[in-house]
Design a protein around this motif. Structure first.
Motif, mmCIF file in Angstrom:
data_model
loop_
_atom_site.group_PDB
_atom_site.id
_atom_site.type_symbol
_atom_site.label_atom_id
_atom_site.label_comp_id
_atom_site.label_asym_id
_atom_site.label_seq_id
_atom_site.Cartn_x
_atom_site.Cartn_y
_atom_site.Cartn_z
ATOM 1 N N UNK A 231 0.824 -1.218 0.000
ATOM 2 C CA UNK A 231 0.000 0.000 0.000
ATOM 3 C C UNK A 231 0.852 1.260 0.000
ATOM 4 N N UNK A 232 2.174 1.125 0.147
ATOM 5 C CA UNK A 232 3.092 2.269 0.166
ATOM 6 C C UNK A 232 4.204 2.054 -0.850
ATOM 7 N N UNK A 233 3.883 1.913 -2.148
ATOM 8 C CA UNK A 233 4.937 1.694 -3.150
ATOM 9 C C UNK A 233 5.787 2.946 -3.323
ATOM 10 N N UNK A 234 7.103 2.793 -3.555
ATOM 11 C CA UNK A 234 7.954 3.962 -3.792
ATOM 12 C C UNK A 234 7.505 4.714 -5.033
ATOM 13 N N UNK A 235 7.527 6.040 -5.025
ATOM 14 C CA UNK A 235 7.116 6.797 -6.213
ATOM 15 C C UNK A 235 8.105 6.623 -7.344
ATOM 16 N N UNK A 236 7.615 6.749 -8.561
ATOM 17 C CA UNK A 236 8.493 6.666 -9.720
ATOM 18 C C UNK A 236 9.304 7.956 -9.841
ATOM 19 N N UNK A 237 10.319 7.918 -10.680
ATOM 20 C CA UNK A 237 11.134 9.100 -10.898
ATOM 21 C C UNK A 237 12.456 9.083 -10.183
ATOM 22 N N UNK A 238 12.735 8.000 -9.446
ATOM 23 C CA UNK A 238 14.022 7.877 -8.760
ATOM 24 C C UNK A 238 14.359 6.396 -8.622
ATOM 25 N N UNK A 239 15.648 6.063 -8.767
ATOM 26 C CA UNK A 239 16.082 4.683 -8.606
ATOM 27 C C UNK A 239 16.365 4.428 -7.132
#
Length: 358
Positions: A231-239
């Motif tokens: 329910x808390x996936x890391x946001x896109x735009x960063x590795x």
């Protein structure tokens, strides 16, 4: 938690008029907004300049502003009489406008960040019931004077009562052990349960990987997560170094600090923050899109906070990168309180730490 307590008091008509207070204007405004959203008749005491723009209609100072002083005072007294809840800072609770009012209950939010004298001010209006909401394991009161801090001003009323309970409980256990050693049956609990601090042992905001360490370090592992990792996936735009743990220490090579009066700034770190925030918000270049997987952004500017110990670094970020950071919270550690921010950048030594809350 604080809002729900007040809502129950009002709904069940348990305590009469209520004073909801905290030490900072930001915290009081959050109480004011939440109670108003619940449909509770609420009014705010304090200078309009210190109140959020969208809450000005709830300010007592704006009641009868067009009237002569005598009539304005009467209108303000009527507005206070109609209110189910009065919101004010601890110091604002000492306002003369409340001289004729007594409160059946006082709720002090963020109580562990409030100095003891400030907390006592809010109790002078007749607190028949007092509820302190806070966490003495987190930020203590902000004390500028080192001498006052050493003399005990940094100890909040919340912390004092919690420690007193902990000490009494430890003494009780010791007495029970001595009784067992002498063959005497232990006495029943000496401490009424209603006076024991209540720990909210399930957190719903932070990613479980972030909440795990403070739970072990400060709460003896008693705080559990009521939200799953999925329910808390890391946001896109960063590795992310580890997608399962959305925490990153980002090195900033050749980042030299510059002294500005009594403060410091670092333009190289500010530029790196700008680049990372641009990526998180979907403003990355084509090469970055390939690097990050080309996924759409999952954050808005108001979801991001940038925190630094230096006021000059705040100005450095907001002045030079205003286009990207115009809706991003940029502040020093003292003013970090914002329950709506989901990802924080923290300036550290030679690197940036940032982490996902939700």
């Amino acid at each position: 938690m604080a809002l729900n307590i007040v809502r129950i008091w009002v709904r069940e008509r348990l305590v009469g008029r209520i004073l909801a207070t905290s030490d900072s204007n930001i915290a009081v405004d959050n109480l004011l907004h939440g109670l108003h959203q619940m449909g509770i008749r609420v009014i705010r005491i304090g200078r309009p300049a210190a109140i959020r723009e969208d809450l000005q209609s709830l300010s007592l100072e704006n009641v009868g502003a067009e009237l002569v002083p005598e009539m304005r005072f009467l209108e303000q007294q009527k507005a206070l009489g109609r209110a189910e809840v009065v919101c004010a800072t601890c110091s604002g609770a000492a306002s003369e406008i409340l001289e004729k009012f007594q409160f059946g209950a006082v709720l002090l939010d963020e109580a562990a960040q409030c100095t003891e004298p400030s907390a006592i001010v809010s109790l002078t209006r007749g607190a028949g019931i007092l509820v302190l909401c806070g966490d003495h394991k987190q930020l203590p009161p902000t004390i500028i004077c080192r001498e006052a801090e050493q003399d005990g001003l940094a100890l909040s009323l919340f912390d004092r009562l919690a420690k007193r309970q902990e000490q009494a409980h430890a003494q009780q256990l010791q007495e029970q052990r001595l009784q067992l050693q002498h063959g005497v049956a232990p006495m029943t609990s000496l401490l009424p349960e209603q006076y024991a601090p209540l720990l909210l042992d399930v957190q719903y905001r932070s990613h479980p990987a972030i909440a795990h360490f403070p739970s072990l370090m400060f709460y003896e592992g008693r705080v559990r997560s009521g939200v799953s990792r999925s329910a808390r996936p890391p946001p896109s735009g960063y590795t992310w170094p580890n997608p399962e743990v959305p925490i990153a220490f980002h090195p900033c090579n050749n980042a030299a600090e510059a002294r500005e009066g009594v403060s410091y700034s670092n333009y190289s770190e500010a530029a790196e923050v700008h680049r990372i925030v641009s990526g998180l918000l979907g403003g990355q270049q084509a090469s970055d899109c390939r690097r990050y997987g080309g996924r759409p952004p999952t954050l808005r500017p108001q979801d991001i906070g940038i925190v630094t110990p230096y006021a000059s670094q705040v100005r450095c970020n907001t002045t030079h990168y205003l286009t990207v950071l115009c809706c991003v919270l940029v502040c020093t550690y003292i003013y970090i309180y914002d329950p709506t921010t989901n990802i924080f950048f923290c300036y550290c030594f030679f690197c940036l730490l940032f982490f996902l809350l939700i």
